[in-house]
Design a protein around this motif. Structure first.
Motif, PDB file in Angstrom:
ATOM      1  N   ASP A 200      27.973 -13.416  95.976  1.00 51.55           N
ATOM      2  CA  ASP A 200      28.412 -14.244  97.099  1.00 51.55           C
ATOM      3  C   ASP A 200      29.940 -14.224  97.261  1.00 51.55           C
ATOM      4  OD1 ASP A 200      28.974 -15.526  94.781  1.00 51.55           O
ATOM      5  OD2 ASP A 200      28.121 -17.472  95.369  1.00 51.55           O
ATOM      6  N   ASP A 201      30.562 -13.125  96.853  1.00 48.26           N
ATOM      7  CA  ASP A 201      32.025 -13.008  96.959  1.00 48.26           C
ATOM      8  C   ASP A 201      32.505 -13.216  98.397  1.00 48.26           C
ATOM      9  OD1 ASP A 201      34.614 -11.980  95.565  1.00 48.26           O
ATOM     10  OD2 ASP A 201      34.520 -10.865  97.452  1.00 48.26           O
ATOM     11  N   ASN A 202      31.851 -12.586  99.307  1.00 50.51           N
ATOM     12  CA  ASN A 202      32.168 -12.781 100.727  1.00 50.51           C
ATOM     13  C   ASN A 202      30.947 -12.396 101.544  1.00 50.51           C
ATOM     14  OD1 ASN A 202      32.436  -9.920 101.900  1.00 50.51           O
ATOM     15  ND2 ASN A 202      33.757  -9.805 100.089  1.00 50.51           N
ATOM     16  N   TYR A 203      31.020 -12.680 102.809  1.00 42.39           N
ATOM     17  CA  TYR A 203      29.887 -12.503 103.724  1.00 42.39           C
ATOM     18  C   TYR A 203      29.313 -11.086 103.687  1.00 42.39           C
ATOM     19  CZ  TYR A 203      27.384 -13.075 108.188  1.00 42.39           C
ATOM     20  OH  TYR A 203      26.448 -13.147 109.167  1.00 42.39           O
ATOM     21  N   PHE A 204      30.213 -10.089 103.796  1.00 44.53           N
ATOM     22  CA  PHE A 204      29.736  -8.709 103.885  1.00 44.53           C
ATOM     23  C   PHE A 204      29.279  -8.173 102.530  1.00 44.53           C
ATOM     24  CE2 PHE A 204      32.819  -9.213 107.388  1.00 44.53           C
ATOM     25  CZ  PHE A 204      31.906  -9.182 108.422  1.00 44.53           C
ATOM     26  N   ALA A 205      29.910  -8.650 101.468  1.00 46.77           N
ATOM     27  CA  ALA A 205      29.481  -8.247 100.130  1.00 46.77           C
ATOM     28  C   ALA A 205      28.086  -8.815  99.855  1.00 46.77           C
ATOM     29  CB  ALA A 205      30.471  -8.731  99.085  1.00 46.77           C
ATOM     30  N   ALA A 206      27.825 -10.033 100.305  1.00 48.52           N
ATOM     31  CA  ALA A 206      26.505 -10.646 100.104  1.00 48.52           C
ATOM     32  C   ALA A 206      25.444  -9.872 100.885  1.00 48.52           C
ATOM     33  CB  ALA A 206      26.537 -12.109 100.566  1.00 48.52           C
ATOM     34  N   LEU A 207      25.803  -9.488 102.129  1.00 52.78           N
ATOM     35  CA  LEU A 207      24.871  -8.694 102.945  1.00 52.78           C
ATOM     36  C   LEU A 207      24.568  -7.368 102.264  1.00 52.78           C
ATOM     37  CD1 LEU A 207      23.319  -8.255 105.610  1.00 52.78           C
ATOM     38  CD2 LEU A 207      25.433  -7.331 106.594  1.00 52.78           C
ATOM     39  N   ASN A 208      25.619  -6.724 101.776  1.00 46.97           N
ATOM     40  CA  ASN A 208      25.423  -5.451 101.086  1.00 46.97           C
ATOM     41  C   ASN A 208      24.521  -5.631  99.874  1.00 46.97           C
ATOM     42  OD1 ASN A 208      26.325  -3.721  98.628  1.00 46.97           O
ATOM     43  ND2 ASN A 208      26.874  -2.465 100.405  1.00 46.97           N
ATOM     44  N   SER A 209      24.765  -6.670  99.091  1.00 48.77           N
ATOM     45  CA  SER A 209      23.981  -6.885  97.876  1.00 48.77           C
ATOM     46  C   SER A 209      22.498  -7.066  98.209  1.00 48.77           C
ATOM     47  CB  SER A 209      24.490  -8.123  97.123  1.00 48.77           C
ATOM     48  OG  SER A 209      25.856  -7.942  96.798  1.00 48.77           O
ATOM     49  N   ALA A 210      22.225  -7.611  99.376  1.00 47.50           N
ATOM     50  CA  ALA A 210      20.839  -7.832  99.769  1.00 47.50           C
ATOM     51  C   ALA A 210      20.162  -6.547 100.231  1.00 47.50           C
ATOM     52  CB  ALA A 210      20.787  -8.881 100.880  1.00 47.50           C
ATOM     53  N   VAL A 211      20.887  -5.713 100.945  1.00 45.26           N
ATOM     54  CA  VAL A 211      20.214  -4.588 101.623  1.00 45.26           C
ATOM     55  C   VAL A 211      20.725  -3.203 101.249  1.00 45.26           C
ATOM     56  CG1 VAL A 211      19.709  -6.044 103.625  1.00 45.26           C
ATOM     57  CG2 VAL A 211      21.768  -4.607 103.637  1.00 45.26           C
ATOM     58  N   PHE A 212      21.628  -3.115 100.277  1.00 43.45           N
ATOM     59  CA  PHE A 212      22.215  -1.790 100.023  1.00 43.45           C
ATOM     60  C   PHE A 212      21.103  -0.769  99.794  1.00 43.45           C
ATOM     61  CE2 PHE A 212      22.039  -3.425  95.670  1.00 43.45           C
ATOM     62  CZ  PHE A 212      21.527  -2.354  94.974  1.00 43.45           C
ATOM     63  N   SER A 213      21.323   0.422 100.325  1.00 46.03           N
ATOM     64  CA  SER A 213      20.252   1.409 100.279  1.00 46.03           C
ATOM     65  C   SER A 213      20.528   2.487  99.243  1.00 46.03           C
ATOM     66  CB  SER A 213      20.084   2.028 101.651  1.00 46.03           C
ATOM     67  OG  SER A 213      21.328   2.048 102.314  1.00 46.03           O
ATOM     68  N   ASP A 214      21.750   2.955  99.202  1.00 49.02           N
ATOM     69  CA  ASP A 214      22.079   3.937  98.157  1.00 49.02           C
ATOM     70  C   ASP A 214      23.581   3.940  97.978  1.00 49.02           C
ATOM     71  OD1 ASP A 214      21.709   5.787  96.174  1.00 49.02           O
ATOM     72  OD2 ASP A 214      20.291   6.979  97.341  1.00 49.02           O
ATOM     73  N   GLY A 215      24.082   4.961  97.341  1.00 54.18           N
ATOM     74  CA  GLY A 215      25.493   5.018  97.039  1.00 54.18           C
ATOM     75  C   GLY A 215      25.639   5.873  95.807  1.00 54.18           C
ATOM     76  N   SER A 216      26.723   5.715  95.118  1.00 56.13           N
ATOM     77  CA  SER A 216      26.956   6.566  93.954  1.00 56.13           C
ATOM     78  C   SER A 216      27.158   5.731  92.698  1.00 56.13           C
ATOM     79  CB  SER A 216      28.188   7.435  94.172  1.00 56.13           C
ATOM     80  OG  SER A 216      27.941   8.384  95.162  1.00 56.13           O
ATOM     81  N   PHE A 217      26.752   6.328  91.598  1.00 58.17           N
ATOM     82  CA  PHE A 217      26.951   5.689  90.305  1.00 58.17           C
ATOM     83  C   PHE A 217      27.671   6.684  89.408  1.00 58.17           C
ATOM     84  CE2 PHE A 217      25.565   4.955  85.903  1.00 58.17           C
ATOM     85  CZ  PHE A 217      25.955   3.630  85.746  1.00 58.17           C
ATOM     86  N   CYS A 218      28.646   6.179  88.689  1.00 56.36           N
ATOM     87  CA  CYS A 218      29.436   7.077  87.877  1.00 56.36           C
ATOM     88  C   CYS A 218      29.761   6.400  86.555  1.00 56.36           C
ATOM     89  CB  CYS A 218      30.692   7.403  88.670  1.00 56.36           C
ATOM     90  SG  CYS A 218      31.912   8.270  87.772  1.00 56.36           S
ATOM     91  N   TYR A 219      29.458   7.094  85.462  1.00 63.17           N
ATOM     92  CA  TYR A 219      29.687   6.526  84.135  1.00 63.17           C
ATOM     93  C   TYR A 219      30.394   7.564  83.268  1.00 63.17           C
ATOM     94  CZ  TYR A 219      28.772   4.564  79.516  1.00 63.17           C
ATOM     95  OH  TYR A 219      28.907   4.063  78.239  1.00 63.17           O
ATOM     96  N   ILE A 220      31.563   7.201  82.773  1.00 62.99           N
ATOM     97  CA  ILE A 220      32.316   8.131  81.916  1.00 62.99           C
ATOM     98  C   ILE A 220      32.317   7.537  80.506  1.00 62.99           C
ATOM     99  CG2 ILE A 220      34.471   9.440  81.680  1.00 62.99           C
ATOM    100  CD1 ILE A 220      33.354   9.701  84.460  1.00 62.99           C
ATOM    101  N   PRO A 221      31.724   8.275  79.564  1.00 63.62           N
ATOM    102  CA  PRO A 221      31.639   7.732  78.198  1.00 63.62           C
ATOM    103  C   PRO A 221      33.016   7.675  77.525  1.00 63.62           C
ATOM    104  CG  PRO A 221      30.260   9.701  78.451  1.00 63.62           C
ATOM    105  CD  PRO A 221      31.111   9.598  79.661  1.00 63.62           C
ATOM    106  N   LYS A 222      33.037   6.984  76.422  1.00 65.94           N
ATOM    107  CA  LYS A 222      34.257   6.780  75.651  1.00 65.94           C
ATOM    108  C   LYS A 222      34.972   8.098  75.335  1.00 65.94           C
ATOM    109  CE  LYS A 222      35.667   4.425  71.433  1.00 65.94           C
ATOM    110  NZ  LYS A 222      35.252   3.564  70.321  1.00 65.94           N
TER     111      LYS A 222
END
Lengths: 490, 245
Positions: free
Chosen positions: A185-207
């Motif tokens: 609930d950070d802001n209006y658009f972030a809340a909307l995104n959290s509800a309906v986000f469809s995809d995007g990218s994930f990136c994890y760099i190990p130690k």
């Protein structure tokens, strides 16, 4: 005989009018079969999206929680933007290119139309990009089409995939870090995104791992009446390094389209994340019709000591931009830089800047913002520098410059500074300038035409920021600046 | 090469040049002298094509073409170079980038191929030596943080790179110490050919100790009131401008 002043004015008007002739290069539509759900937003739609993506129960709950919070929130009105009312029931929240199988095994299985689209955008998903040393995740409408360069990355233990894949294959990592920087609930658009986000990218760099290639995500909106809501999460473990690039385009359409993304970056002890964006969503036509509403929340946290995050953005597209890539400087001695060039032309509006929240000791932040306004556009810098009580000896340097082309545009600077301790230092510099007649004359006397003179002067003005971009992006960004400003003279 | 006939020019309704006549032939060096406010810089600007001036009557022909019909950049591409009295700074644009863009555009206009990076750098180095420009200046932004002398040297450096047919030096000597003055003059002399011409606009005679003019003109209240050979400059130095009026 006309007076010279009149001649000059006429000439300027003529050149300013020519602005309208600059074409948006990426305005084509791909004719492809897509699978969309019905327009509208309610809990059933969210359940449907979650089910289509075969998500675990906790993520559905996360979405529903966000949706309920969003319903109770109001669209922000504090920005210097004129945002027409948005009918959230008139938007399609999920659209995906139809595929024959659930997963692509190789590029041969991807619809040629789709591949052609990315080729037209200069984003080949095949060998060329691999040779250039950039791993690409391409997101078309709501889903990730293809992530290149997987094998090389896997050897190093780097995870770079679509967000949906990450949910399936690395649920524990996603669950741990999702919304750890941007609360639901950070802001209006972030809340909307959290509800309906469809995809995007994930990136994890190990130690301890330095990513050997630049990681790049390319976002493309194609379908009409569709919102794009990507979610990007980057986690850099202790002493790791990654440089991440993001590009975006959309077809030319008369109706406005909503893009509300969330990007979160977590940098652990000694880690460094460079995030670069070249944002070129369709800006609308010369009368201000159509274009993307780009309402984006980007935030990083320097969680561990001595970590570093840098945001570099070149913003040339979108009809309205509402975007403040920010950083919470938590770890002692951590640092964050924000480099921004925002160009507005015709009827574009941009309210963009950053927030630097200093919590750790000896934290340092730098803000370099270069606004360029032309046509009838409005361009605002809005930034917050906050030195909390614990942020001993923290430092910030901010420089906000505005360049005006023509006399019908506006440039505004709203720096907010809040300091709660005595040992921190905040410096702020701001300038507003025009391209001077003398500079133009000087260039033209050396044989350059007016367009090239402006191109040279504007690129010089933005150089401090462009220098921060990786080489191939910098070249693209320079071209983009020129195209965005074609025909505009001050 | 250059024929100016009965040129009347006004700025914001005020007449600055009141019927100037001047003819410059290939290979010649002309000095235009005169007190402050006599119209010297206006004359330079009108030849280069700066906006904000109104040509009320008269004509300027350059290599047989009507110069007043040409855009600023086309005049430059046809070989007209102006050394500025107050060179402007262009932040963030390196001298390398600036001159490369200029040279490429001029070459394109003339139907020539752009210079390769190697050819361009070789040219830069050669011309830097000619005008005694510090090596590091080329990497810096155009005129940014340059001293007064460096800015003027930089003008001559650009002139050397562009090899103009007609160079107009607008008070290039102002604000220069004697060493810088010599360097500037040496640069101009070294670039002189039998096909190129130079108009030196100056308030003082001392530059003409180093750049020897074929003709000297005295501009006063917008008119050339006296022309002569190089001795005229010496006479002016001795007697001032007052005796001519």
């Amino acid at each position: 005989m006309n007076s010279p002043e009149n001649n000059k004015k006429e000439h300027q008007d003529k050149v300013l009018n020519e602005v309208s002739n600059s074409e948006y290069k990426y305005g084509f539509v791909t004719d492809i079969e897509s699978e969309s759900i019905e327009k509208g937003l309610n809990e059933d739609v969210i359940r449907l999206i979650s089910a289509k993506k075969k998500e675990p129960g906790w993520l559905l709950e996360y979405r529903l929680d966000a949706y309920r919070k969003w319903k109770a929130m109001k669209s922000p009105t504090w920005a210097h933007l004129n945002i027409p009312p948005i009918d959230y029931q008139d938007i399609v929240y999920y659209s995906a290119p139809k595929k024959k199988k659930a997963e692509y095994e190789s590029l041969d299985e991807v619809d040629p139309e789709l591949l052609d689209t990315f080729n037209k955008l200069g984003i080949p998903l095949g060998e060329q990009k691999a040779l250039a040393g950039v791993a690409v995740d391409a997101v078309f409408d709501s889903v990730s089409v293809k992530t290149t360069f997987q094998d090389t990355l896997e050897e190093k233990g780097i995870i770079f995939c679509s967000f949906s894949e990450a949910v399936q294959n690395h649920p524990e990592l996603v669950r741990k870090h999702l919304s750890s920087v941007v609360p639901v609930d950070d802001n209006y658009f972030a809340a909307l995104n959290s509800a309906v986000f469809s995809d995007g990218s994930f990136c994890y760099i190990p130690k301890g791992v330095r990513s050997p290639v630049e990681l790049s995500t390319y976002f493309r909106i194609n379908a009409a009446n569709t919102g794009q809501f990507e979610r990007t999460l980057i986690v850099a473990e202790d002493d790791s390094y990654v440089s991440y690039l993001e590009g975006c385009t959309a077809p030319q359409r008369d109706e406005n389209q909503l893009h509300a993304a969330v990007v979160e970056i977590v940098a652990m002890k000694g880690a460094e994340v460079k995030y670069s964006t070249v944002q070129n969503w369709y800006p609308g036509n010369k009368e201000g019709k159509g274009g993307i509403y780009n309402f984006v929340t980007k935030r990083g946290i320097t969680k561990g000591a001595n970590s570093r995050i840098s945001w570099t953005q070149v913003e040339t597209g979108s009809s309205i931009t509402w975007k403040y890539p920010s950083c919470i400087l938590l770890g002692d001695n951590s640092s964050c830089e924000f480099y921004s060039v925002a160009v507005t032309n015709n009827h574009q509006q941009a309210d963009t800047g950053t927030k630097m929240i200093h919590i750790g000791k000896n934290t340092r932040s730098t803000i370099i913002s270069k606004g360029i306004s032309a046509g009838k556009s409005q361009n605002s810098y809005r930034g917050l520098v906050k030195m909390t009580r614990k942020a001993e000896n923290a430092r910030n340097f901010s420089q906000c410059d505005s360049l005006l082309l023509g006399d019908q545009c506006g440039a505004h600077t709203w720096p907010y500074i809040k300091t709660f301790n005595d040992s921190s230092v905040v410096e702020h510099e701001a300038t507003t300038s025009r391209i001077s007649e003398d500079q133009l004359f000087y260039c033209q006397q050396r044989g350059m035409d007016e367009e090239n003179s402006i191109r040279l002067i504007v690129n010089g003005y933005a150089k401090e920021v462009l220098n921060q971009l990786p080489m191939e992006f910098a070249v693209e960004a320079q071209k983009l600046l020129s195209i965005s400003l074609e025909g505009s003279v001050g | 090469m250059l024929q100016i006939k009965d040129l009347v020019v006004s700025v914001e309704g005020k007449t600055i040049l009141q019927g100037v006549n001047l003819e410059v032939s290939p290979g010649e060096v002309h000095a235009v002298m005169g007190p402050n406010g006599s119209g010297k810089s206006t004359l330079a600007n009108i030849i280069a094509g700066k906006e904000g001036y109104e040509v009320v009557s008269g004509s300027i022909h350059y290599q047989g073409k009507n110069l007043l019909d040409m855009d600023v950049e086309d005049r430059a591409r046809e070989g007209i170079f102006m050394g500025f009295q107050y060179p402007v700074e262009i932040p963030g644009v390196s001298m390398n980038n600036f001159m490369r863009t200029a040279i490429d555009e001029i070459r394109k206009y003339r139907g020539e191929k752009p210079l390769s990076a190697k050819e361009f750098l070789a040219l830069m180095n050669k011309k830097k030596k000619l005008v005694g420009l510090k090596e590091s200046l080329a990497g810096r932004a155009v005129n940014e943080g340059f001293s007064g002398g460096e800015k003027k040297k930089n003008e001559i450096f650009q002139m050397a790179l562009l090899e103009p047919v007609l160079a107009i030096l607008d008070e290039t000597d102002s604000g220069l110490d004697i060493d810088a003055l010599k360097i500037v003059a040496n640069g101009v002399n070294a670039l002189k050919t039998k096909n190129t011409s130079t108009i030196v606009i100056t308030h003082y005679q001392r530059l003409l100790d180093y750049i020897v003019p074929d003709r000297v003109h005295v501009l006063s209240d917008g008119q050339i009131i006296k022309s002569g050979n190089k001795e005229l400059a010496l006479e002016l130095e001795e007697k001032g401008y007052g005796w001519l009026e």
